[in-house]
Design a protein around this motif. Structure first.
Motif, PDB file in Angstrom:
ATOM      1  N   GLY A  32      -6.949  11.568  -7.120  1.00 41.15           N
ATOM      2  CA  GLY A  32      -6.061  10.441  -6.908  1.00 41.15           C
ATOM      3  C   GLY A  32      -6.819   9.197  -6.498  1.00 41.15           C
ATOM      4  O   GLY A  32      -7.919   9.269  -5.962  1.00 41.15           O
ATOM      5  N   LYS A  33      -6.213   8.064  -6.766  1.00 38.71           N
ATOM      6  CA  LYS A  33      -6.748   6.765  -6.368  1.00 38.71           C
ATOM      7  C   LYS A  33      -5.637   6.074  -5.585  1.00 38.71           C
ATOM      8  O   LYS A  33      -4.502   5.998  -6.044  1.00 38.71           O
ATOM      9  N   TYR A  34      -5.950   5.595  -4.388  1.00 38.04           N
ATOM     10  CA  TYR A  34      -4.946   5.059  -3.486  1.00 38.04           C
ATOM     11  C   TYR A  34      -5.331   3.669  -2.997  1.00 38.04           C
ATOM     12  O   TYR A  34      -6.494   3.402  -2.717  1.00 38.04           O
ATOM     13  N   MET A  35      -4.347   2.807  -2.883  1.00 33.85           N
ATOM     14  CA  MET A  35      -4.554   1.473  -2.342  1.00 33.85           C
ATOM     15  C   MET A  35      -4.278   1.518  -0.843  1.00 33.85           C
ATOM     16  O   MET A  35      -3.265   2.076  -0.415  1.00 33.85           O
ATOM     17  N   LYS A  36      -5.178   0.968  -0.063  1.00 37.75           N
ATOM     18  CA  LYS A  36      -4.995   0.936   1.385  1.00 37.75           C
ATOM     19  C   LYS A  36      -3.924  -0.087   1.746  1.00 37.75           C
ATOM     20  O   LYS A  36      -3.881  -1.177   1.206  1.00 37.75           O
ATOM     21  N   LYS A  37      -3.049   0.300   2.656  1.00 32.84           N
ATOM     22  CA  LYS A  37      -1.986  -0.573   3.142  1.00 32.84           C
ATOM     23  C   LYS A  37      -1.908  -0.438   4.653  1.00 32.84           C
ATOM     24  O   LYS A  37      -2.175   0.621   5.210  1.00 32.84           O
ATOM     25  N   ASP A  38      -1.495  -1.501   5.313  1.00 34.88           N
ATOM     26  CA  ASP A  38      -1.277  -1.474   6.753  1.00 34.88           C
ATOM     27  C   ASP A  38      -0.002  -0.674   7.026  1.00 34.88           C
ATOM     28  O   ASP A  38       1.070  -1.022   6.540  1.00 34.88           O
ATOM     29  N   VAL A  39      -0.116   0.400   7.783  1.00 33.49           N
ATOM     30  CA  VAL A  39       1.027   1.274   8.045  1.00 33.49           C
ATOM     31  C   VAL A  39       2.167   0.515   8.715  1.00 33.49           C
ATOM     32  O   VAL A  39       3.339   0.760   8.438  1.00 33.49           O
ATOM     33  N   ASP A  40       1.857  -0.435   9.577  1.00 33.22           N
ATOM     34  CA  ASP A  40       2.915  -1.193  10.262  1.00 33.22           C
ATOM     35  C   ASP A  40       3.780  -1.974   9.283  1.00 33.22           C
ATOM     36  O   ASP A  40       4.950  -2.228   9.550  1.00 33.22           O
ATOM     37  N   ASN A  41       3.236  -2.367   8.143  1.00 33.81           N
ATOM     38  CA  ASN A  41       4.012  -3.102   7.152  1.00 33.81           C
ATOM     39  C   ASN A  41       4.814  -2.177   6.243  1.00 33.81           C
ATOM     40  O   ASN A  41       5.703  -2.624   5.535  1.00 33.81           O
ATOM     41  N   ILE A  42       4.480  -0.905   6.226  1.00 38.06           N
ATOM     42  CA  ILE A  42       5.177   0.046   5.356  1.00 38.06           C
ATOM     43  C   ILE A  42       6.275   0.776   6.116  1.00 38.06           C
ATOM     44  O   ILE A  42       7.400   0.877   5.672  1.00 38.06           O
ATOM     45  N   ILE A  43       5.941   1.304   7.284  1.00 40.55           N
ATOM     46  CA  ILE A  43       6.900   2.077   8.069  1.00 40.55           C
ATOM     47  C   ILE A  43       7.423   1.187   9.194  1.00 40.55           C
ATOM     48  O   ILE A  43       6.785   1.023  10.218  1.00 40.55           O
ATOM     49  N   LYS A  44       8.579   0.609   8.977  1.00 37.56           N
ATOM     50  CA  LYS A  44       9.163  -0.288   9.974  1.00 37.56           C
ATOM     51  C   LYS A  44      10.080   0.458  10.935  1.00 37.56           C
ATOM     52  O   LYS A  44      10.293   0.044  12.045  1.00 37.56           O
ATOM     53  N   ASP A  45      10.696   1.543  10.476  1.00 38.86           N
ATOM     54  CA  ASP A  45      11.576   2.330  11.333  1.00 38.86           C
ATOM     55  C   ASP A  45      11.626   3.765  10.830  1.00 38.86           C
ATOM     56  O   ASP A  45      11.035   4.104   9.826  1.00 38.86           O
ATOM     57  N   SER A  46      12.337   4.610  11.537  1.00 35.39           N
ATOM     58  CA  SER A  46      12.375   6.023  11.159  1.00 35.39           C
ATOM     59  C   SER A  46      13.164   6.264   9.878  1.00 35.39           C
ATOM     60  O   SER A  46      13.082   7.334   9.293  1.00 35.39           O
TER      61      SER A  46
END
Length: 69
Positions: A32-46
């Motif tokens: 697999g090839k994955y793009m790094k992302k800031d977790v805080d911008n992806i997971i905002k709530d449960s």
């Protein structure tokens, strides 16, 4: 299930892995090839976790196994 990172650059990382059974036979492989992302911008709530991720228990699944060498 075994996985590892094969390349780690500034914005993208790549990985490989496999799944094997209790007889150490490899059942599936993957890359697999994955793009790094800031977790805080992806997971905002449960809500994200509830909608996108879930756990399925397998009472008959193996509890451990030896990895092939």
């Amino acid at each position: 299930v075994v996985g590892w990172i094969t390349s780690n650059r500034r914005l993208i990382f790549e990985g490989e892995g496999y799944i094997c059974d209790d007889k150490n036979e490899i059942l599936a492989t993957c890359t697999g090839k994955y793009m790094k992302k800031d977790v805080d911008n992806i997971i905002k709530d449960s809500e994200f976790l509830e909608e996108e991720w879930f756990y399925v228990e397998d009472p008959d699944g193996p509890t451990s196994f030896d990895l092939p060498r």
